[in-house]
Write an enzyme that holds these catalytic residues in place. Sequence first.
Site, mmCIF file in Angstrom:
data_model
loop_
_atom_site.group_PDB
_atom_site.id
_atom_site.type_symbol
_atom_site.label_atom_id
_atom_site.label_comp_id
_atom_site.label_asym_id
_atom_site.label_seq_id
_atom_site.Cartn_x
_atom_site.Cartn_y
_atom_site.Cartn_z
ATOM 1 N N ARG A 62 0.815 -1.225 0.000
ATOM 2 C CA ARG A 62 0.000 0.000 0.000
ATOM 3 C C ARG A 62 0.846 1.271 0.000
ATOM 4 O O ARG A 62 0.534 2.217 -0.704
ATOM 5 C CB ARG A 62 -1.018 -0.014 1.131
ATOM 6 C CG ARG A 62 -0.454 0.218 2.512
ATOM 7 C CD ARG A 62 -1.538 0.055 3.536
ATOM 8 N NE ARG A 62 -2.142 -1.275 3.417
ATOM 9 C CZ ARG A 62 -3.414 -1.541 3.630
ATOM 10 N NH1 ARG A 62 -4.222 -0.571 3.967
ATOM 11 N NH2 ARG A 62 -3.865 -2.756 3.530
ATOM 12 N N THR A 63 1.921 1.292 0.778
ATOM 13 C CA THR A 63 2.718 2.521 0.826
ATOM 14 C C THR A 63 3.365 2.789 -0.527
ATOM 15 O O THR A 63 3.384 3.915 -1.015
ATOM 16 C CB THR A 63 3.780 2.433 1.935
ATOM 17 O OG1 THR A 63 3.128 2.136 3.165
ATOM 18 C CG2 THR A 63 4.537 3.731 2.081
ATOM 19 N N LYS A 90 22.718 -8.221 -5.221
ATOM 20 C CA LYS A 90 24.073 -8.672 -5.545
ATOM 21 C C LYS A 90 25.083 -8.184 -4.519
ATOM 22 O O LYS A 90 26.285 -8.299 -4.725
ATOM 23 C CB LYS A 90 24.479 -8.143 -6.926
ATOM 24 C CG LYS A 90 23.615 -8.653 -8.066
ATOM 25 C CD LYS A 90 24.047 -7.984 -9.371
ATOM 26 C CE LYS A 90 23.072 -8.284 -10.498
ATOM 27 N NZ LYS A 90 23.238 -7.338 -11.610
ATOM 28 N N ARG A 112 11.868 2.730 1.700
ATOM 29 C CA ARG A 112 11.391 1.832 2.759
ATOM 30 C C ARG A 112 12.551 0.884 3.046
ATOM 31 O O ARG A 112 13.154 0.323 2.130
ATOM 32 C CB ARG A 112 10.166 1.048 2.249
ATOM 33 C CG ARG A 112 9.819 -0.228 3.000
ATOM 34 C CD ARG A 112 9.281 0.003 4.375
ATOM 35 N NE ARG A 112 8.091 0.823 4.420
ATOM 36 C CZ ARG A 112 6.828 0.317 4.416
ATOM 37 N NH1 ARG A 112 6.620 -0.974 4.341
ATOM 38 N NH2 ARG A 112 5.803 1.139 4.507
ATOM 39 N N HIS A 140 7.673 6.259 10.412
ATOM 40 C CA HIS A 140 6.953 6.181 9.149
ATOM 41 C C HIS A 140 6.194 7.505 9.048
ATOM 42 O O HIS A 140 4.982 7.566 9.237
ATOM 43 C CB HIS A 140 6.001 4.979 9.186
ATOM 44 C CG HIS A 140 5.390 4.636 7.865
ATOM 45 N ND1 HIS A 140 5.573 5.401 6.729
ATOM 46 C CD2 HIS A 140 4.593 3.607 7.486
ATOM 47 C CE1 HIS A 140 4.909 4.844 5.719
ATOM 48 N NE2 HIS A 140 4.298 3.761 6.165
#
Lengths: 317, 424
Positions: A62-63, A90, A112, A140
Site C-alpha cells: 500500500r505505501t 548482488k 522503505r 513512518h
Amino acid sequence: MIDRMSLSVTNLLSIKDLTNDDINLVLDTAKYFEEISKRAIKKVPTLRGKTIVNLFLEPSTRTRISFELAAKRLSADVVNISSDSSAIKKGESLKDTAKTLTAMGIDIIVMRHSFAGSSELLAKWTDARIINAGDGAHEHPTQALLDLYTVREKLKKIENLHIGIVGDVAHSRVARSNIFAFKKMGAKISVIAPPTLVPPEFESLGVNIRYNFDEVIPEIDVIYLLRLQLERQTESFFPSIGEYARLFCLNKERLKMAKENVVIMHPGPINRDIEISGDITEMPESIITQQVASGIAVRMAVLYLLAGGGLVSGAVD
Amino acid sequence: MELLIKGGKLVDPSNKQNSVKDIYIKDGLIKSVGKDLGETLKKGINAIDAKGLIVAPGFVDLHTHLREPGREDEETIATGTRAAAKGGFTSICCMPNTNPVVDNKSVVDFIKEKARSEGIVKVFPVGAITKGLNGRELAEMADLADAGVVGFSDDGESVMDSRLMRRALEYSKMFDLPLMVHSEDKNLTRDGQINEGYWSTALGLKGMPSQAEEIMVARDISLLSLTGGRIHIAHTSASESVDIIRKAKNDGLKVTCEATPHHLTLNDEYLRNFDTSGKVNPPLRSKKDIEALIEALADGTIDVVATDHAPHTLSEKEKEFDLAPFGVIGLETAFSVLFTELVKKKLLSFSGLIEALSTKPASIIGVKSGIKEGSPADLTVIDEKRKFKVEDFISKSSNSPFKGRELEGKVIYTIVDGKVVFEE
C-alpha cells in the site's frame, strides 16, 4: 490559509524534525490535492520533469502504490526499485546505491528499509531529497501525517483529543511517528498493550501506558489499532494469538464501551479477528479506508513541498 | 644506549614522584632519577629537553584489538602498535578474538614474533578462556600461560555457561592470571543495538539493558567468592555494575575493573542521528552511568582506563545501523579525551588519570612499571597545554567517535625500553 510555502526541512526523515508549522503546511497542502483525486482526470503537471525513485528494500504494497500514484498524479516520472530486483541483491551497499542514483539525477528518493536510521544514512550520501517511507521500528512519517489529516478531516480538530494506540507499540514505526505527531499537535496519547510490547521507556516519549484495554476504551476519541506482526508470537512476547486477541482485539462488545463518536483507525494490512474483528471494519466508526484515500493526497503534498513548493493554487489549476 | 630526559615534571604517584627531575636511562632501564643529573654525566649524551612537559610511566592498555591474524584490513600489529605509541602506550594487551583465535600456543607465538619484528611497543597477548571462543570447552590454559599470555578472555562473548565459568576460574588459580571478562547476558541483549532507554525507544533501535551487564558482573563475582581466582571486569559501563564491584572490593574479593574513555565521556544521545561511529558493545549508556563511572574511577573502584580499541574499516561502519559492527578505536585519543573531559573539568585528578593509565594496569598483568631505578625505561612525555583537533589516525581504521573534536593535552614522546618510538 497557508502563509508559508516551504518546509523547514529538506528531507522528510522523521516527524521529530518537523515543526508544527511544517505539519500544518503539509495538511493544508494535502487538502488542495485531495480534490484532484476526485476528478475524472486525476492528474496535474506540477512535477513534470521531476524523477522520483521508490526504493523499497522491504516488502510493501500500500505505501509503495500510494507513493507511486501520488507521484504520477503530479506528472513526475517514477521508477520502482525493490530489493530482489536490484543490485542490492548482488551485495551493493546502500552507499553505492545512493551514489548511483545521485549520478542519474534523481530528484526524490522514497525509501522503505527494514533497519532503523537507514534514511538518515541515505541522506548523507545523496543530494536527492529523501522521504522516509518506513525505516525499521523507527518512523513512518507520511503515515503519521496522513493519520493526522484523516482525523482532522473527520473530527475537525486534533488538539485535546485522546488517542489510544493499541498493540505492538514496541516494534512499531507507525506508533512512534504517530506519538510524535499527535503529541506535537496537542493530543493526549495512551498506548495500550501487554507490557512485553510496550516497555516503560515509552513514558519518556510523553504517553500514558495502559495495560487494560477495557478500562481505557470509554476515555478515548480515536482507537488506533496497530498491525500485530504474527512472527512475534514465537519470541514469547505473549503466550498465544488467542490470548492476545481476547485481551486486545477490538470487537463489538468492546466497541459498545467506547464513546459515541469514537473513530477507529488501522494502518493496514489488517489481521482480521486479531487486532480488530471483521464485522467492525465496515462500520461507520471505522475510517480505515479514508486513511488510504488521504494517504495519496498527503503524499502528493509531501512530494510537492520537498520538490520546491511554490504557490499551491497555481500548481493545482 | 643512553638517554637523558631533562627537566620534565615527573608524575608517578606509585613512586611518589611529583616534581621536576631528570631521568637517566641506560641499556633500556632507568638508571637514575634525580635533580640536575646532566651535570654529572659526560657531554654529548642523547637528551630530550622535557622542560615544561610531564613525564609519566608508560601507559599500559589492558584491552586492545590488534586484529592480526585474520583481519589485517582493519589493523595489524605494525599499525596497531604505532597507534599505541602515538597515544603514549608503551604496552598493550591484545584480545584473543582474532582468526584463528588465540586459544593455542602457536597463535601466541605468532603474535609475539610479529610484535618483535614489526611492532614498536610491547605486546602482551591475552589467551581465550574457551576453544574458539565457543563457550563450551576450556582452551588449553596452561599451555597458553606457558606461552606467555597475561590473562584469559572470551572478549566479545560472555561465557554464558556458569558451570564452565566456574571451572575456568578454578583452573586459572594455577597461574595467578586474571580472567578478563566481557560481562553480557547474551539472551537479554539479543539483536540489541544501543543502550536500552529513551534513545533506543525514540530511535526504534533494539535496546541492550544495563542489567545484562549487571547480571554477569554479579554472577562472576558470586562465582569468585565460591572458587577464588582473579577477575578483571572489562569495559564496565553501567552504574549497577559499579555498585556490585565496589561491594565486592569491600568484601576483599580479588576483582579489578576497567572503564573506557568512550564510556566515561559519551552517552547514548550521541546516537541520535544513527552515527555508527558510536556503535559499540557495551553500548554508550546514560548520563547517570557516566557520573557513576567517573566517581568510581576517582575513588579507585574502577582501577584502570582501557581503550577497547576495536578497529573496523570505513565500509564496514558505513552501513545501516543494525548491520554495522560494534567497536570504536581509542589508542590515539584515550589520554587527551580524558585529560580534556575529566582532568580539565576537575572531575579526576591528573595523577589519578596517570595511575589509571600506567602503573595500575601494569600491576594487574604483573608487568614492571613506574619511574624508579631499575625499572624498564617505558615512559610517556606529555604536553599539558598542547591543543589539537582529532583528525588523522595512524591506525588502519578511523572509527572514532571523537573525530573532529578539539582536545587539550597531547603525548609528545613515547619511550619503550629507553628507545623513542614516537615523537611529535
